[in-house]
Design a protein around this motif. Structure first.
Motif, PDB file in Angstrom:
ATOM      1  N   SER A 158       0.825  -1.417   0.000  1.00  0.00           N
ATOM      2  CA  SER A 158       0.008  -0.090   0.113  1.00  0.00           C
ATOM      3  C   SER A 158       0.905   1.240  -0.172  1.00  0.00           C
ATOM      4  O   SER A 158       2.019   0.748   0.227  1.00  0.00           O
ATOM      5  CB  SER A 158      -0.977   0.186   1.319  1.00  0.00           C
ATOM      6  OG  SER A 158      -0.323   0.070   2.422  1.00  0.00           O
ATOM      7  N   ARG A 159       0.371   2.433  -0.300  1.00  0.00           N
ATOM      8  CA  ARG A 159       0.951   3.566  -0.466  1.00  0.00           C
ATOM      9  C   ARG A 159       1.370   3.970   0.848  1.00  0.00           C
ATOM     10  O   ARG A 159       0.625   3.751   2.169  1.00  0.00           O
ATOM     11  CB  ARG A 159       0.195   4.509  -0.992  1.00  0.00           C
ATOM     12  CG  ARG A 159      -1.162   5.166  -0.147  1.00  0.00           C
ATOM     13  CD  ARG A 159      -1.582   6.121  -1.061  1.00  0.00           C
ATOM     14  NE  ARG A 159      -2.889   6.856  -0.314  1.00  0.00           N
ATOM     15  CZ  ARG A 159      -3.757   7.929  -0.690  1.00  0.00           C
ATOM     16  NH1 ARG A 159      -3.774   8.173  -2.067  1.00  0.00           N
ATOM     17  NH2 ARG A 159      -4.402   8.356  -0.042  1.00  0.00           N
ATOM     18  N   GLY A 160       2.248   4.836   1.340  1.00  0.00           N
ATOM     19  CA  GLY A 160       2.663   5.228   2.507  1.00  0.00           C
ATOM     20  C   GLY A 160       4.134   5.462   2.827  1.00  0.00           C
ATOM     21  O   GLY A 160       4.989   5.462   1.797  1.00  0.00           O
ATOM     22  N   ARG A 161       4.745   5.688   3.902  1.00  0.00           N
ATOM     23  CA  ARG A 161       5.924   5.889   4.428  1.00  0.00           C
ATOM     24  C   ARG A 161       6.516   4.722   5.072  1.00  0.00           C
ATOM     25  O   ARG A 161       5.804   4.333   6.168  1.00  0.00           O
ATOM     26  CB  ARG A 161       6.192   7.351   5.070  1.00  0.00           C
ATOM     27  CG  ARG A 161       7.635   7.627   5.210  1.00  0.00           C
ATOM     28  CD  ARG A 161       7.880   8.961   5.988  1.00  0.00           C
ATOM     29  NE  ARG A 161       9.173   9.537   6.080  1.00  0.00           N
ATOM     30  CZ  ARG A 161       9.790  10.055   6.869  1.00  0.00           C
ATOM     31  NH1 ARG A 161       9.211   9.998   8.382  1.00  0.00           N
ATOM     32  NH2 ARG A 161      11.013  10.529   6.966  1.00  0.00           N
ATOM     33  N   TYR A 162       7.732   4.076   4.678  1.00  0.00           N
ATOM     34  CA  TYR A 162       8.170   2.893   5.331  1.00  0.00           C
ATOM     35  C   TYR A 162       9.588   3.147   5.732  1.00  0.00           C
ATOM     36  O   TYR A 162      10.339   3.844   5.180  1.00  0.00           O
ATOM     37  CB  TYR A 162       8.093   1.791   4.157  1.00  0.00           C
ATOM     38  CG  TYR A 162       6.872   1.200   3.854  1.00  0.00           C
ATOM     39  CD1 TYR A 162       6.004   0.129   4.314  1.00  0.00           C
ATOM     40  CD2 TYR A 162       6.216   1.840   2.664  1.00  0.00           C
ATOM     41  CE1 TYR A 162       4.952  -0.230   3.864  1.00  0.00           C
ATOM     42  CE2 TYR A 162       4.803   1.500   2.235  1.00  0.00           C
ATOM     43  CZ  TYR A 162       4.405   0.433   2.675  1.00  0.00           C
ATOM     44  OH  TYR A 162       3.114   0.022   2.302  1.00  0.00           O
TER      45      TYR A 162
ATOM     46  N   SER B 148       9.031   6.362   0.342  1.00  0.00           N
ATOM     47  CA  SER B 148       7.700   6.658   0.340  1.00  0.00           C
ATOM     48  C   SER B 148       7.026   6.003  -0.948  1.00  0.00           C
ATOM     49  O   SER B 148       7.839   6.109  -2.012  1.00  0.00           O
ATOM     50  CB  SER B 148       7.425   8.228   0.019  1.00  0.00           C
ATOM     51  OG  SER B 148       7.752   8.888   1.221  1.00  0.00           O
TER      52      SER B 148
ATOM     53  N   GLU C 209       2.608  11.882   3.750  1.00  0.00           N
ATOM     54  CA  GLU C 209       1.443  11.955   4.755  1.00  0.00           C
ATOM     55  C   GLU C 209       0.455  12.924   4.418  1.00  0.00           C
ATOM     56  O   GLU C 209      -0.787  12.854   5.147  1.00  0.00           O
ATOM     57  CB  GLU C 209       2.200  12.125   6.131  1.00  0.00           C
ATOM     58  CG  GLU C 209       3.193  10.887   6.668  1.00  0.00           C
ATOM     59  CD  GLU C 209       4.568  10.952   5.991  1.00  0.00           C
ATOM     60  OE1 GLU C 209       4.540  11.911   5.059  1.00  0.00           O
ATOM     61  OE2 GLU C 209       5.283  10.475   6.426  1.00  0.00           O
TER      62      GLU C 209
ATOM     63  N   TYR D 258      -1.565  12.965  -1.739  1.00  0.00           N
ATOM     64  CA  TYR D 258      -0.944  12.530  -3.096  1.00  0.00           C
ATOM     65  C   TYR D 258      -1.249  13.563  -4.341  1.00  0.00           C
ATOM     66  O   TYR D 258      -2.517  13.775  -4.287  1.00  0.00           O
ATOM     67  CB  TYR D 258      -1.488  11.213  -3.059  1.00  0.00           C
ATOM     68  CG  TYR D 258      -0.944  10.220  -1.969  1.00  0.00           C
ATOM     69  CD1 TYR D 258       0.581   9.594  -2.037  1.00  0.00           C
ATOM     70  CD2 TYR D 258      -1.557  10.393  -0.955  1.00  0.00           C
ATOM     71  CE1 TYR D 258       0.709   8.753  -1.107  1.00  0.00           C
ATOM     72  CE2 TYR D 258      -0.921   9.377   0.063  1.00  0.00           C
ATOM     73  CZ  TYR D 258       0.007   8.733  -0.108  1.00  0.00           C
ATOM     74  OH  TYR D 258       0.497   7.940   1.014  1.00  0.00           O
TER      75      TYR D 258
END
Length: 316
Positions: A47-51, A73, A87, A90
């Motif tokens: 999924s999208r997001g910050r890792y 990201s 965050e 998009y």
């Protein structure tokens, strides 16, 4: 994008022995392992997001050295060249167009931008008045107290015009940095440095437009924390500054006064294979990275006989 394969690579050395394996962690969960160089694995973000990515290099059973974290990201919108902090949204959601009446402007995404050949933020100023404060393109960003940052972005305007770039505290609009820009019909890379000396962590990036009616494109917006482990865009101790990091189409090198002559440069992959090289004539120096595959690379300056700076960068 979510579901795409991402090649994650690491460098590991042990001067007194061998590396038995390198483990890869995503958000503290073990995601892969490599037993021999080149140390890499294929990651499929769900999924999208910050890792947060980390590694552990094992030199003997149970003995390991952890790496510093690297933040990645994942987007499913128009692309990372428009985003500073995912965050907050998009694509067009990440930006806000603020207009003071009676002035007018329209904001959208140019999907085949002449600035990058990809998606760019586009503002069409229809009636901007004479003040730079009438129309502004805004985006929120995270800042940490006491840390220094380098902001870079590319712009292009249908006609010559001025703009005002500022970074401020979102809480009370305390100004961290402000500079007047000359936008023109040629591609222009803008860089700015500032220090966050306030306790609040939410900042606001604003590009103020006004004056004549024009179409303005904004692309490759990066906020790089100076001194971040392994992926910093600033190398003051060597007299060389590298940015943006991560990069997309171009990598820019700036040479300080302490760097004399025309230092050579080489781009290596994580196995040590040389992929590109040249001489550093002029500053800033633009290096075309469009032929590189997405991943991590090493940029070496100097010559094969006499090495200089060793810097790491990410290609998106």
């Amino acid at each position: 994008e979510p579901g795409d394969s991402v090649m994650v690579e690491a460098m590991a050395e042990n001067s007194s022995g061998t590396i038995e394996k390198v483990e890869f962690y995503v958000d503290e969960e073990k995601a892969g392992v490599a037993g021999e160089p080149p140390y890499h694995f294929s990651w499929f973000p769900s999924s999208r997001g910050r890792y947060t990515l980390r590694t552990r290099a094992y030199s003997s059973p149970g003995s390991f050295n952890p790496s510093e974290p690297v933040y990645v990201s994942v987007y499913d919108g128009p692309g990372p060249n428009l985003i500073i902090n995912p965050e907050f949204g998009y694509g067009t959601e990440a930006w806000k167009l603020d207009i003071k009446k009676p002035w007018s402007a329209v904001f959208d995404i140019d999907e085949e931008s002449p600035l990058s050949g990809n998606h760019s933020a586009r503002v069409r100023v229809e009636n901007g008045g004479s003040s730079l404060g009438n129309i502004s393109l805004q985006q929120r960003l995270y800042l940490e107290q006491g840390k220094s940052y380098r902001l870079s972005l590319r712009t292009r305007s249908s006609v010559g015009r001025k703009a005002l770039l500022s970074v401020s505290s979102q809480e009370d609009r305390y100004m961290y940095n402000q500079s007047v820009l000359n936008l023109n019909t040629e591609e222009n890379t803008i860089t700015s440095e500032f220090v966050c000396n306030r306790t609040d962590y939410l900042g606001l990036l604003e590009l103020f437009l006004g004056g004549v009616a024009a179409e303005v494109l904004v692309d490759s917006v990066y906020l790089v924390e100076q001194g971040a482990a392994g992926l910093t865009g600033d190398h003051r101790t060597t007299g060389i500054v590298l940015y943006p990091n991560p990069c997309h189409d171009w990598l820019i090198l700036e040479f300080g006064e302490e760097v004399t002559g025309y230092p050579g440069w080489r781009i290596l992959d994580m196995t040590g294979r040389c992929l590109a090289s040249g001489n550093g004539k002029g500053t800033p120096l633009r290096i075309d990275t469009r032929a590189l595959e997405p991943g991590a690379y090493v940029l070496m300056t100097g010559t094969i006989q006499e090495s200089g700076a060793r810097m790491y960068f990410i290609k998106h």
